[in-house]
Design a protein around this motif. Structure first.
Motif, short mmCIF file in Angstrom:
data_model
loop_
_atom_site.label_atom_id
_atom_site.label_comp_id
_atom_site.label_asym_id
_atom_site.label_seq_id
_atom_site.Cartn_x
_atom_site.Cartn_y
_atom_site.Cartn_z
N PHE A 88 0.84 -1.19 0.00
CA PHE A 88 0.00 0.00 0.00
C PHE A 88 0.88 1.25 0.00
CE2 PHE A 88 -3.39 -2.83 1.20
CZ PHE A 88 -4.52 -2.22 0.67
N ILE A 89 0.36 2.30 -0.62
CA ILE A 89 1.06 3.59 -0.69
C ILE A 89 0.21 4.61 0.05
CG2 ILE A 89 1.88 5.42 -2.22
CD1 ILE A 89 2.06 3.19 -4.40
N ARG A 90 0.85 5.38 0.92
CA ARG A 90 0.14 6.42 1.68
C ARG A 90 -0.16 7.62 0.78
NH1 ARG A 90 2.54 8.64 7.29
NH2 ARG A 90 0.84 7.63 8.36
N ASN A 91 -1.39 8.11 0.89
CA ASN A 91 -1.79 9.30 0.16
C ASN A 91 -1.09 10.51 0.76
OD1 ASN A 91 -3.31 11.70 -0.52
ND2 ASN A 91 -4.91 10.35 -1.28
N GLU A 92 -0.42 11.30 -0.06
CA GLU A 92 0.34 12.45 0.44
C GLU A 92 -0.57 13.53 1.02
OE1 GLU A 92 3.15 13.97 -2.37
OE2 GLU A 92 3.89 11.97 -2.85
N ASP A 93 -1.75 13.71 0.44
CA ASP A 93 -2.67 14.76 0.90
C ASP A 93 -3.49 14.35 2.11
OD1 ASP A 93 -1.93 16.55 -1.15
OD2 ASP A 93 -3.26 15.52 -2.55
#
Length: 159
Positions: A88-93
């Motif tokens: 999973f990749i964390r949303n930057e916003d």
């Protein structure tokens, strides 16, 4: 906090409904106890648990306890590190929203303290996510999401 309204989570739920994604909910049991202490933390012995021969001693904590100011941050860091191992990749916003894409398969994971929404378009993938999370943390599977943060989720699959 700064007066700007953040609408990413609302948009994600609306898109999930539009695309008829599955929306499942899980609860992390004793989430704050999963964090790892990075420093030495001591506390006085709790009233009722003091033995006469150890009356003047303090306790060195091995794990976080609820109410400890570092607990929520540590839990968030631990969860972030763990979920990245699954791709999973964390949303930057919006740092509590994670995403994972594999071809046409889409998965989102939304964390709110110890509640997790798992959203996606492929049931076997969602099942593998829940199985993996159960292996990492003590979890309670709440099934298809009905309420989150006091908001009722109503699905009419016929429309």
């Amino acid at each position: 906090m700064d007066g700007n309204v953040q609408t990413y989570k609302g948009r994600l739920v609306a898109k999930a409904a539009f695309h008829d994604y599955e929306i499942w909910q899980m609860d992390v049991k004793t989430s704050f106890l999963n964090g790892k202490l990075e420093e030495d933390v001591y506390m006085t012995q709790q009233e009722g648990f003091v033995t006469p021969k150890n009356a003047g001693k303090v306790c060195k904590l091995q794990r976080f306890i609820y109410g400890l100011k570092q607990a929520s941050r540590s839990w968030s860091i631990h969860f972030n590190d763990t979920i990245k191992e699954f791709g999973f990749i964390r949303n930057e916003d919006e740092p509590c929203v994670y995403k994972k894409f594999s071809g046409s398969i889409v998965s989102f994971l939304i964390l709110y303290v110890d509640d997790i929404l798992i959203i996606g378009n492929d049931i076997p993938t969602l099942q593998s996510i829940t199985t993996w999370l159960n292996g990492c943390f003590s979890m309670k599977d709440l099934g298809e999401a009905a309420y989150i943060l006091g908001v009722k989720i109503y699905r009419d699959r016929s429309r």
